[in-house]
Motif scaffolding. Structure first.
Motif, PDB file in Angstrom:
ATOM      1  N   GLU A 128       0.811  -1.248  -0.055  1.00 29.71           N
ATOM      2  CA  GLU A 128       0.000  -0.141   0.124  1.00 29.71           C
ATOM      3  C   GLU A 128       0.675   1.410  -0.077  1.00 29.71           C
ATOM      4  OE1 GLU A 128      -2.650  -0.284   3.299  1.00 29.71           O
ATOM      5  OE2 GLU A 128      -3.925  -1.932   2.319  1.00 29.71           O
ATOM      6  N   GLU A 129       1.907   1.134   0.586  1.00 25.02           N
ATOM      7  CA  GLU A 129       2.806   2.387   0.712  1.00 25.02           C
ATOM      8  C   GLU A 129       3.277   2.708  -0.666  1.00 25.02           C
ATOM      9  OE1 GLU A 129       5.693   1.661   3.464  1.00 25.02           O
ATOM     10  OE2 GLU A 129       4.469   1.752   5.361  1.00 25.02           O
ATOM     11  N   GLU A 130       3.536   1.688  -1.705  1.00 26.10           N
ATOM     12  CA  GLU A 130       4.093   1.839  -2.725  1.00 26.10           C
ATOM     13  C   GLU A 130       3.103   2.403  -3.696  1.00 26.10           C
ATOM     14  OE1 GLU A 130       5.835  -1.972  -3.799  1.00 26.10           O
ATOM     15  OE2 GLU A 130       7.526  -1.929  -2.358  1.00 26.10           O
ATOM     16  N   LEU A 131       2.044   2.178  -3.528  1.00 21.45           N
ATOM     17  CA  LEU A 131       0.798   2.625  -4.431  1.00 21.45           C
ATOM     18  C   LEU A 131       0.512   4.130  -4.445  1.00 21.45           C
ATOM     19  CD1 LEU A 131      -1.828  -0.064  -3.871  1.00 21.45           C
ATOM     20  CD2 LEU A 131      -0.378  -0.157  -5.515  1.00 21.45           C
ATOM     21  N   CYS A 132       0.341   4.747  -5.673  1.00 17.89           N
ATOM     22  CA  CYS A 132      -0.060   5.966  -5.811  1.00 17.89           C
ATOM     23  C   CYS A 132      -1.544   6.269  -5.189  1.00 17.89           C
ATOM     24  CB  CYS A 132       0.194   6.606  -7.230  1.00 17.89           C
ATOM     25  SG  CYS A 132      -0.881   5.723  -8.485  1.00 17.89           S
ATOM     26  N   ASN A 133      -1.966   7.556  -4.923  1.00 17.42           N
ATOM     27  CA  ASN A 133      -3.066   7.659  -4.257  1.00 17.42           C
ATOM     28  C   ASN A 133      -4.231   7.658  -5.221  1.00 17.42           C
ATOM     29  OD1 ASN A 133      -4.618   8.532  -2.128  1.00 17.42           O
ATOM     30  ND2 ASN A 133      -4.989  10.386  -3.315  1.00 17.42           N
ATOM     31  N   GLN A 134      -3.982   7.860  -6.531  1.00 22.05           N
ATOM     32  CA  GLN A 134      -5.236   7.692  -7.384  1.00 22.05           C
ATOM     33  C   GLN A 134      -4.802   7.342  -8.918  1.00 22.05           C
ATOM     34  OE1 GLN A 134      -7.329  11.372  -7.632  1.00 22.05           O
ATOM     35  NE2 GLN A 134      -8.752  10.930  -5.981  1.00 22.05           N
ATOM     36  N   LEU A 135      -5.547   6.755  -9.512  1.00 25.07           N
ATOM     37  CA  LEU A 135      -5.473   6.274 -10.891  1.00 25.07           C
ATOM     38  C   LEU A 135      -6.646   7.131 -11.563  1.00 25.07           C
ATOM     39  CD1 LEU A 135      -4.697   2.507 -10.473  1.00 25.07           C
ATOM     40  CD2 LEU A 135      -3.071   4.600 -10.838  1.00 25.07           C
ATOM     41  N   VAL A 136      -6.313   7.794 -12.572  1.00 21.59           N
ATOM     42  CA  VAL A 136      -7.274   8.410 -13.349  1.00 21.59           C
ATOM     43  C   VAL A 136      -7.307   8.191 -14.596  1.00 21.59           C
ATOM     44  CG1 VAL A 136      -8.427  10.777 -13.839  1.00 21.59           C
ATOM     45  CG2 VAL A 136      -7.229  10.221 -11.748  1.00 21.59           C
ATOM     46  N   GLU A 148     -11.920   3.390  -3.276  1.00 25.61           N
ATOM     47  CA  GLU A 148     -13.115   3.701  -3.776  1.00 25.61           C
ATOM     48  C   GLU A 148     -12.978   4.030  -5.290  1.00 25.61           C
ATOM     49  OE1 GLU A 148     -14.985   6.741  -0.466  1.00 25.61           O
ATOM     50  OE2 GLU A 148     -14.082   7.607  -2.188  1.00 25.61           O
ATOM     51  N   VAL A 149     -14.157   3.592  -6.181  1.00 26.36           N
ATOM     52  CA  VAL A 149     -14.150   3.482  -7.613  1.00 26.36           C
ATOM     53  C   VAL A 149     -15.218   4.715  -8.016  1.00 26.36           C
ATOM     54  CG1 VAL A 149     -14.098   2.531  -9.966  1.00 26.36           C
ATOM     55  CG2 VAL A 149     -12.956   1.520  -8.086  1.00 26.36           C
ATOM     56  N   THR A 150     -14.842   5.701  -8.756  1.00 27.45           N
ATOM     57  CA  THR A 150     -15.833   6.439  -9.484  1.00 27.45           C
ATOM     58  C   THR A 150     -15.643   6.471 -11.013  1.00 27.45           C
ATOM     59  OG1 THR A 150     -15.369   8.368  -7.726  1.00 27.45           O
ATOM     60  CG2 THR A 150     -16.473   9.047  -9.688  1.00 27.45           C
ATOM     61  N   ALA A 151     -16.909   5.850 -11.676  1.00 21.95           N
ATOM     62  CA  ALA A 151     -17.216   5.909 -13.159  1.00 21.95           C
ATOM     63  C   ALA A 151     -18.135   6.584 -13.507  1.00 21.95           C
ATOM     64  CB  ALA A 151     -17.581   4.211 -13.117  1.00 21.95           C
ATOM     65  N   ALA A 152     -18.014   7.346 -14.517  1.00 24.32           N
ATOM     66  CA  ALA A 152     -18.965   8.420 -14.995  1.00 24.32           C
ATOM     67  C   ALA A 152     -19.520   9.230 -13.908  1.00 24.32           C
ATOM     68  CB  ALA A 152     -19.941   7.576 -15.911  1.00 24.32           C
ATOM     69  N   GLU A 153     -18.595   9.399 -13.032  1.00 20.86           N
ATOM     70  CA  GLU A 153     -19.043  10.532 -11.944  1.00 20.86           C
ATOM     71  C   GLU A 153     -20.080   9.811 -10.733  1.00 20.86           C
ATOM     72  OE1 GLU A 153     -20.696  14.192 -13.318  1.00 20.86           O
ATOM     73  OE2 GLU A 153     -18.864  14.839 -14.299  1.00 20.86           O
ATOM     74  N   GLU A 154     -20.042   8.360 -10.723  1.00 17.23           N
ATOM     75  CA  GLU A 154     -20.970   7.822  -9.861  1.00 17.23           C
ATOM     76  C   GLU A 154     -19.921   6.905  -9.129  1.00 17.23           C
ATOM     77  OE1 GLU A 154     -24.513   6.177 -11.182  1.00 17.23           O
ATOM     78  OE2 GLU A 154     -25.214   7.661 -12.226  1.00 17.23           O
ATOM     79  N   LYS A 155     -20.253   6.870  -7.849  1.00 13.57           N
ATOM     80  CA  LYS A 155     -19.465   5.861  -6.897  1.00 13.57           C
ATOM     81  C   LYS A 155     -19.821   4.463  -7.055  1.00 13.57           C
ATOM     82  CE  LYS A 155     -16.643   8.562  -4.399  1.00 13.57           C
ATOM     83  NZ  LYS A 155     -17.072   8.743  -3.035  1.00 13.57           N
ATOM     84  N   VAL A 156     -18.977   3.367  -7.416  1.00 13.71           N
ATOM     85  CA  VAL A 156     -19.120   2.111  -7.667  1.00 13.71           C
ATOM     86  C   VAL A 156     -18.476   1.199  -6.661  1.00 13.71           C
ATOM     87  CG1 VAL A 156     -19.243   0.204  -9.385  1.00 13.71           C
ATOM     88  CG2 VAL A 156     -19.112   2.640 -10.329  1.00 13.71           C
TER      89      VAL A 156
END
Length: 232
Positions: A128-136, A148-156
């Motif tokens: 977890e320390e090695e992972l970046c905070n967000q993938l966009v 958390e995952v957001t797809a088309a502006e909706e939380k999934v």
């Protein structure tokens, strides 16, 4: 140290007693249900760390019990089935089971599978320390810290292994992963299941991301899968 609590649902008392004996040697506490309905009641009451469900039970079979449990809890589930048929294995995975064991089974193997699943649930702090905070990726945002995952502006909502699988592939867009590689990376080298597990989880990920205007997970026929919002 808190012991692991295992709920076993099986209408055969001999099977339950054998599992109890082997689990006790591994400092695991066993709660026994005799049918699917009782399994639901004890899940509510005891909140076990893992559930073992026999498929063939009175009042409510293991498949239906698995379906009902998944509506409220994300507790790992191992299915016990007397039928060594692909349909049963796939159905169990589709309903949310994490693994399956075919009867007659070795109690040592069952306990080994339980321990393997519990190890995989332990925090992986170094990773977890090695992972970046967000993938966009355009309309897809994966927040790794918040899971958390957001797809088309909706939380999934994703189940833990689905999220881990998506993140692992999304960190290497365009890279092709075989089913065996994904099993080793996400489930671990000691996983006893087969590659069908990956297919089931990929299907679930695609269903959860279906509101996106593009496909994220692509099948590479004869090899496995790759991630890419532009089919790279």
């Amino acid at each position: 140290m808190t012991s692991t609590k295992i709920l076993v649902a099986d209408d055969d008392p001999n099977v339950c007693e054998i599992i109890r004996l082997f689990c006790s040697k591994q400092q695991m506490d066993l709660v026994v249900a005799n049918d699917g309905k009782q399994a639901l009641e004890l899940t509510e009451k005891e909140l076990p760390d893992l559930i073992v469900l026999d498929v063939m039970m009175p009042q409510m079979d293991g498949f239906e019990a698995c379906r009902e449990i998944r509506k409220k809890w994300d507790i790992p589930i191992i299915m016990l089935t007397a039928k060594d048929e692909e349909f049963d294995r796939v159905l169990g995975l589709e309903l949310g089971a994490d693994d399956y064991v075919t009867k007659p089974f070795s109690p040592r193997e069952l306990v080994a599978r339980i321990r393997a699943i519990m190890r995989r649930l332990q925090p992986r702090e170094k990773q977890e320390e090695e992972l970046c905070n967000q993938l966009v990726f355009d309309q897809l945002v994966i927040d790794i810290d918040k899971r958390e995952v957001t797809a088309a502006e909706e939380k999934v909502n994703f189940r833990p292994k689905e999220f881990d699988l998506l993140v692992h592939m999304a960190r290497s867009p365009g890279s092709v992963f075989s089913r065996e590689q994904l099993l080793e990376q996400i489930w671990g080298f000691d996983y006893f299941g087969d590659a069908r597990t990956i297919d089931v989880h990929i299907k679930k990920i695609r269903q959860r991301l279906q509101k996106l205007p593009y496909e994220c997970i692509h099948t590479v026929w004869g090899i496995g899968y790759k991630f890419g919002v532009d089919d790279t």
